[in-house]
Motif scaffolding. Structure first.
Motif, PDB file in Angstrom:
ATOM      1  N   ILE A 211       0.805  -1.221   0.000  1.00 36.59           N
ATOM      2  CA  ILE A 211       0.000   0.000   0.000  1.00 36.59           C
ATOM      3  C   ILE A 211       0.840   1.274   0.000  1.00 36.59           C
ATOM      4  O   ILE A 211       0.299   2.369  -0.148  1.00 36.59           O
ATOM      5  CB  ILE A 211      -0.986   0.024   1.187  1.00 36.59           C
ATOM      6  CG1 ILE A 211      -0.244   0.130   2.517  1.00 36.59           C
ATOM      7  CG2 ILE A 211      -1.871  -1.218   1.172  1.00 36.59           C
ATOM      8  CD1 ILE A 211      -1.164   0.278   3.722  1.00 36.59           C
ATOM      9  N   ALA A 212       2.149   1.127   0.160  1.00 38.82           N
ATOM     10  CA  ALA A 212       3.050   2.291   0.153  1.00 38.82           C
ATOM     11  C   ALA A 212       4.253   1.972  -0.725  1.00 38.82           C
ATOM     12  O   ALA A 212       4.601   0.802  -0.909  1.00 38.82           O
ATOM     13  CB  ALA A 212       3.498   2.625   1.577  1.00 38.82           C
ATOM     14  N   PRO A 213       4.913   2.973  -1.265  1.00 41.72           N
ATOM     15  CA  PRO A 213       6.107   2.712  -2.076  1.00 41.72           C
ATOM     16  C   PRO A 213       7.214   2.076  -1.240  1.00 41.72           C
ATOM     17  O   PRO A 213       7.400   2.418  -0.069  1.00 41.72           O
ATOM     18  CB  PRO A 213       6.522   4.098  -2.570  1.00 41.72           C
ATOM     19  CG  PRO A 213       5.306   4.953  -2.416  1.00 41.72           C
ATOM     20  CD  PRO A 213       4.564   4.405  -1.232  1.00 41.72           C
ATOM     21  N   LEU A 214       7.942   1.164  -1.855  1.00 40.18           N
ATOM     22  CA  LEU A 214       9.102   0.575  -1.181  1.00 40.18           C
ATOM     23  C   LEU A 214      10.291   1.532  -1.220  1.00 40.18           C
ATOM     24  O   LEU A 214      11.200   1.444  -0.395  1.00 40.18           O
ATOM     25  CB  LEU A 214       9.493  -0.736  -1.864  1.00 40.18           C
ATOM     26  CG  LEU A 214       8.458  -1.863  -1.845  1.00 40.18           C
ATOM     27  CD1 LEU A 214       8.981  -3.062  -2.642  1.00 40.18           C
ATOM     28  CD2 LEU A 214       8.125  -2.274  -0.426  1.00 40.18           C
ATOM     29  N   ALA A 222       3.718   1.755  -5.099  1.00 41.66           N
ATOM     30  CA  ALA A 222       2.686   0.987  -4.395  1.00 41.66           C
ATOM     31  C   ALA A 222       1.849   0.187  -5.388  1.00 41.66           C
ATOM     32  O   ALA A 222       1.450   0.710  -6.432  1.00 41.66           O
ATOM     33  CB  ALA A 222       1.799   1.920  -3.590  1.00 41.66           C
ATOM     34  N   ILE A 223       1.574  -1.055  -5.050  1.00 40.50           N
ATOM     35  CA  ILE A 223       0.707  -1.901  -5.866  1.00 40.50           C
ATOM     36  C   ILE A 223      -0.757  -1.563  -5.616  1.00 40.50           C
ATOM     37  O   ILE A 223      -1.598  -1.671  -6.513  1.00 40.50           O
ATOM     38  CB  ILE A 223       0.959  -3.388  -5.550  1.00 40.50           C
ATOM     39  CG1 ILE A 223       2.437  -3.746  -5.789  1.00 40.50           C
ATOM     40  CG2 ILE A 223       0.049  -4.292  -6.375  1.00 40.50           C
ATOM     41  CD1 ILE A 223       2.899  -3.533  -7.213  1.00 40.50           C
ATOM     42  N   LEU A 224      -1.052  -1.133  -4.402  1.00 39.89           N
ATOM     43  CA  LEU A 224      -2.429  -0.834  -4.003  1.00 39.89           C
ATOM     44  C   LEU A 224      -2.525   0.623  -3.546  1.00 39.89           C
ATOM     45  O   LEU A 224      -2.593   0.913  -2.347  1.00 39.89           O
ATOM     46  CB  LEU A 224      -2.867  -1.772  -2.866  1.00 39.89           C
ATOM     47  CG  LEU A 224      -2.804  -3.276  -3.152  1.00 39.89           C
ATOM     48  CD1 LEU A 224      -3.063  -4.076  -1.877  1.00 39.89           C
ATOM     49  CD2 LEU A 224      -3.800  -3.663  -4.239  1.00 39.89           C
ATOM     50  N   PRO A 225      -2.545   1.562  -4.497  1.00 37.39           N
ATOM     51  CA  PRO A 225      -2.682   2.973  -4.118  1.00 37.39           C
ATOM     52  C   PRO A 225      -4.094   3.267  -3.609  1.00 37.39           C
ATOM     53  O   PRO A 225      -4.994   2.416  -3.688  1.00 37.39           O
ATOM     54  CB  PRO A 225      -2.378   3.709  -5.424  1.00 37.39           C
ATOM     55  CG  PRO A 225      -2.719   2.729  -6.499  1.00 37.39           C
ATOM     56  CD  PRO A 225      -2.410   1.375  -5.939  1.00 37.39           C
TER      57      PRO A 225
END
Length: 241
Positions: A211-214, A222-225
């Motif tokens: 849910i957050a950038p790595l 993020a995959i789930l913005p």
């Protein structure tokens, strides 16, 4: 059939404005015979799709088919092994936040993106019994791993007499209200109270790797913005029966 999961997809405001969603029959848990078997292609799919149902049931048994190591294939921060370890930890924390810290978890370790459907069918057949609820990603969800899990679960349920309930995840992205590629006649609502909604939100927040950038690189986005997560913040969940 695999669908392109690109762009912003169908906005949650569009789904919420669709009157049909309010008219779908409600699925009660009155006849739930015991802890459901929940099958997740990747860590977080089960939380996005049916965390509220699991919280309402108060018990579940999880089959974690892959460790989700391919979520960020070009990551500049984590190796595939590092991502797998991180996502396993996130699943454990998410279950704790749902009040399911003691839930059995079967980690199968299938390659992310290359699930062995035949082997998975065998595992699920061993775990299922007549009448038991099996919650799996929908066979038409558009992601190859999700569809492989759905097909394996369907075969295992047919062999054992278990009850299959399929949960969409990516269909909310590529489909639209009234889309004839989705079997809406099979849709059932699982109503969530405030307690279950809060537990689900907390469980989703247990997946910071998704849910957050790595990191700052595009490959670590993020995959789930937020616009994706909005589809899973409803006061109900949807399963296909």
């Amino acid at each position: 059939m695999v669908r392109p999961i690109v762009g912003d997809g169908t906005a949650e405001e569009v789904w919420r404005a669709w009157p049909a969603m309010r008219d779908w029959p409600v699925l009660t848990l009155d006849d739930l015979p015991g802890p459901p078997l929940v099958v997740a292609p990747h860590p977080d799919d089960e939380v996005l799709g049916v965390a509220g149902l699991m919280a309402r049931a108060g018990a579940a048994e999880l089959v974690a088919v892959t460790d989700g190591e391919a979520s960020h294939p070009g990551s500049t921060v984590h190796t595939r092994a590092g991502l797998a370890a991180l996502r396993r930890t996130e699943t454990t924390e998410a279950l704790r936040r749902l009040g399911l810290a003691d839930a059995p978890v079967h980690r199968l370790g299938h390659p992310d993106g290359a699930i062995d459907e035949h082997a998975l069918t065998g595992v699920l057949t061993e775990l299922l019994t007549p009448g038991r609820w099996c919650l799996a990603t929908w066979r038409g969800d558009g992601h190859p791993d999700h569809e492989a899990v759905g097909r394996a679960a369907a075969r295992a349920c047919e062999a054992t007499g278990a009850r299959l309930l399929e949960y969409p995840v990516w269909a909310w992205h590529w489909a639209a209200p009234g889309d004839d590629r989705v079997p809406w006649s099979r849709a059932r609502r699982v109503e969530l109270g405030a307690e279950q909604q809060a537990a689900k939100a907390a469980a989703i927040a247990a997946f910071p790797s998704q849910i957050a950038p790595l990191g700052p690189a595009e490959a670590d986005a993020a995959i789930l913005p937020p616009h994706v997560l909005a589809r899973f913040a409803r006061p109900f969940e949807v399963v296909l029966v």
